[in-house]
Design a protein around this motif. Structure first.
Motif, PDB file in Angstrom:
ATOM      1  N   ALA A  76      -8.519  -3.884  -1.069  1.00  0.00           N
ATOM      2  CA  ALA A  76      -8.928  -4.692   0.091  1.00  0.00           C
ATOM      3  C   ALA A  76      -8.801  -3.912   1.405  1.00  0.00           C
ATOM      4  CB  ALA A  76      -8.084  -5.969   0.174  1.00  0.00           C
ATOM      5  N   TYR A  77      -8.015  -2.825   1.405  1.00  0.00           N
ATOM      6  CA  TYR A  77      -7.807  -2.057   2.633  1.00  0.00           C
ATOM      7  C   TYR A  77      -8.997  -1.145   2.913  1.00  0.00           C
ATOM      8  CZ  TYR A  77      -2.846  -3.156   1.625  1.00  0.00           C
ATOM      9  OH  TYR A  77      -1.666  -3.778   1.330  1.00  0.00           O
ATOM     10  N   LYS A  78      -9.478  -1.173   4.151  1.00  0.00           N
ATOM     11  CA  LYS A  78     -10.545  -0.262   4.585  1.00  0.00           C
ATOM     12  C   LYS A  78      -9.967   1.045   5.107  1.00  0.00           C
ATOM     13  CE  LYS A  78     -13.668  -3.993   5.792  1.00  0.00           C
ATOM     14  NZ  LYS A  78     -14.339  -4.723   6.861  1.00  0.00           N
ATOM     15  N   HIS A  79      -8.805   0.969   5.767  1.00  0.00           N
ATOM     16  CA  HIS A  79      -8.186   2.146   6.381  1.00  0.00           C
ATOM     17  C   HIS A  79      -7.470   2.961   5.303  1.00  0.00           C
ATOM     18  CE1 HIS A  79      -6.202   4.575   9.455  1.00  0.00           C
ATOM     19  NE2 HIS A  79      -5.056   4.360   8.825  1.00  0.00           N
ATOM     20  N   LYS A  80      -8.009   4.150   5.008  1.00  0.00           N
ATOM     21  CA  LYS A  80      -7.449   5.026   3.974  1.00  0.00           C
ATOM     22  C   LYS A  80      -7.421   6.472   4.444  1.00  0.00           C
ATOM     23  CE  LYS A  80      -9.340   1.942   0.560  1.00  0.00           C
ATOM     24  NZ  LYS A  80     -10.280   1.683  -0.483  1.00  0.00           N
ATOM     25  N   THR A  81      -7.416   6.655   5.756  1.00  0.00           N
ATOM     26  CA  THR A  81      -7.564   7.981   6.352  1.00  0.00           C
ATOM     27  C   THR A  81      -6.592   9.008   5.797  1.00  0.00           C
ATOM     28  OG1 THR A  81      -8.303   6.899   8.376  1.00  0.00           O
ATOM     29  CG2 THR A  81      -7.662   9.206   8.565  1.00  0.00           C
ATOM     30  N   ASP A  85      -1.202   5.311   0.684  1.00  0.00           N
ATOM     31  CA  ASP A  85      -0.031   4.663   1.282  1.00  0.00           C
ATOM     32  C   ASP A  85      -0.199   4.415   2.784  1.00  0.00           C
ATOM     33  OD1 ASP A  85       0.138   7.400   2.017  1.00  0.00           O
ATOM     34  OD2 ASP A  85       2.306   7.266   2.211  1.00  0.00           O
ATOM     35  N   ASP A  86      -1.299   4.863   3.365  1.00  0.00           N
ATOM     36  CA  ASP A  86      -1.497   4.822   4.820  1.00  0.00           C
ATOM     37  C   ASP A  86      -1.524   3.393   5.361  1.00  0.00           C
ATOM     38  OD1 ASP A  86      -1.936   5.677   7.421  1.00  0.00           O
ATOM     39  OD2 ASP A  86      -4.023   6.229   7.083  1.00  0.00           O
ATOM     40  N   MET A  87      -2.448   2.566   4.894  1.00  0.00           N
ATOM     41  CA  MET A  87      -2.543   1.202   5.419  1.00  0.00           C
ATOM     42  C   MET A  87      -1.325   0.384   5.036  1.00  0.00           C
ATOM     43  SD  MET A  87      -4.206  -0.626   7.404  1.00  0.00           S
ATOM     44  CE  MET A  87      -3.564  -2.186   7.952  1.00  0.00           C
ATOM     45  N   ALA A  88      -0.818   0.582   3.836  1.00  0.00           N
ATOM     46  CA  ALA A  88       0.384  -0.139   3.406  1.00  0.00           C
ATOM     47  C   ALA A  88       1.547   0.167   4.352  1.00  0.00           C
ATOM     48  CB  ALA A  88       0.750   0.247   1.976  1.00  0.00           C
ATOM     49  N   ALA A  89       1.677   1.413   4.792  1.00  0.00           N
ATOM     50  CA  ALA A  89       2.742   1.793   5.731  1.00  0.00           C
ATOM     51  C   ALA A  89       2.579   1.074   7.063  1.00  0.00           C
ATOM     52  CB  ALA A  89       2.755   3.307   5.935  1.00  0.00           C
ATOM     53  N   HIS A  90       1.343   0.951   7.542  1.00  0.00           N
ATOM     54  CA  HIS A  90       1.109   0.233   8.802  1.00  0.00           C
ATOM     55  C   HIS A  90       1.480  -1.249   8.663  1.00  0.00           C
ATOM     56  CE1 HIS A  90      -0.655   3.667  10.693  1.00  0.00           C
ATOM     57  NE2 HIS A  90      -1.661   3.744   9.845  1.00  0.00           N
ATOM     58  N   ILE A  91       1.108  -1.858   7.558  1.00  0.00           N
ATOM     59  CA  ILE A  91       1.440  -3.273   7.336  1.00  0.00           C
ATOM     60  C   ILE A  91       2.958  -3.450   7.263  1.00  0.00           C
ATOM     61  CG2 ILE A  91       1.311  -5.196   5.697  1.00  0.00           C
ATOM     62  CD1 ILE A  91      -1.531  -4.109   4.964  1.00  0.00           C
ATOM     63  N   ARG A  92       3.634  -2.575   6.542  1.00  0.00           N
ATOM     64  CA  ARG A  92       5.099  -2.664   6.419  1.00  0.00           C
ATOM     65  C   ARG A  92       5.774  -2.541   7.783  1.00  0.00           C
ATOM     66  NH1 ARG A  92       6.513   0.401   0.805  1.00  0.00           N
ATOM     67  NH2 ARG A  92       4.916  -0.640  -0.427  1.00  0.00           N
TER      68      ARG A  92
END
Length: 138
Positions: A76-81, A85-92
Motif C-alpha cells: 500500500a506504500y507509494k514511498h519506497k525511495t 523499510d523507508d515508509m515504515a520508518a516514517h510511520i513509526r
C-alpha cells in the motif's frame, strides 16, 4: 539561563539505544540546577522514547508490537525511495515522539527509577542521528 548543544549518535540499525547517560552528562555540564531539558531528534525515520530501563524485554516487545503494526514493504506504500523499510520508518516516527522534555532538579536529570531515555532507530541499516538539546532554567 539557557544552554544548547548538539549530540550525534551512531546506530547499527533498527532497535532502541539507551542515551540516558549522554543526556545526563549534558545536563550536568550545562550548570543549570533547576529547569527543563528538551531533547529533539532531527530526523523523520527515528524517534525518542521514555521507557523501562531495567528489563530489555520491554523494548524487545515494543519492537515486536511495532513490526506487527507497521510492516516493512507494505504494498500500500507509494514511498519506497530508500528501500522497503523507508515508509515504515516514517510511520513509526509519526506514531512515537520526535521530542521529550525531562525535568532538571539539583543539576541532574530527574527521571523515575525505572525510566530511561532511548533513541529508537526505525531504519534497518546504520545511521548517524543528530539531537538538539536545549536546557532552560536557573
Amino acid at each position: 539561563m539557557l544552554h544548547q548543544q548538539k549530540l550525534r549518535f551512531s546506530t547499527t540499525g533498527r532497535g532502541t539505544y539507551n542515551i540516558t547517560q549522554q543526556i545526563a552528562e549534558t545536563i550536568e555540564k550545562s550548570g543549570i540546577k533547576n529547569g527543563i531539558c528538551h531533547i529533539f531528534i532531527q530526523h523523520t525515520s527515528a524517534s525518542l522514547i521514555l521507557c523501562e530501563n531495567a528489563d530489555t524485554t520491554v523494548r524487545e516487545d515494543l519492537n515486536v508490537f511495532m513490526a506487527k503494526l507497521v510492516k516493512d514493504g507494505d504494498s500500500a506504500y507509494k514511498h519506497k525511495t530508500e528501500g522497503p523499510d523507508d515508509m515504515a520508518a516514517h510511520i513509526r516516527t509519526v506514531l512515537t515522539q520526535s521530542s521529550l522534555s525531562i525535568p532538571v532538579l539539583k543539576g541532574k536529570c530527574d527521571l523515575g527509577i525505572w525510566q530511561g531515555i532511548f533513541l529508537w532507530e526505525h531504519r534497518t541499516i546504520p545511521h548517524k542521528r543528530n539531537l538538539a538539546i536545549t536546557i532552560m532554567g536557573e
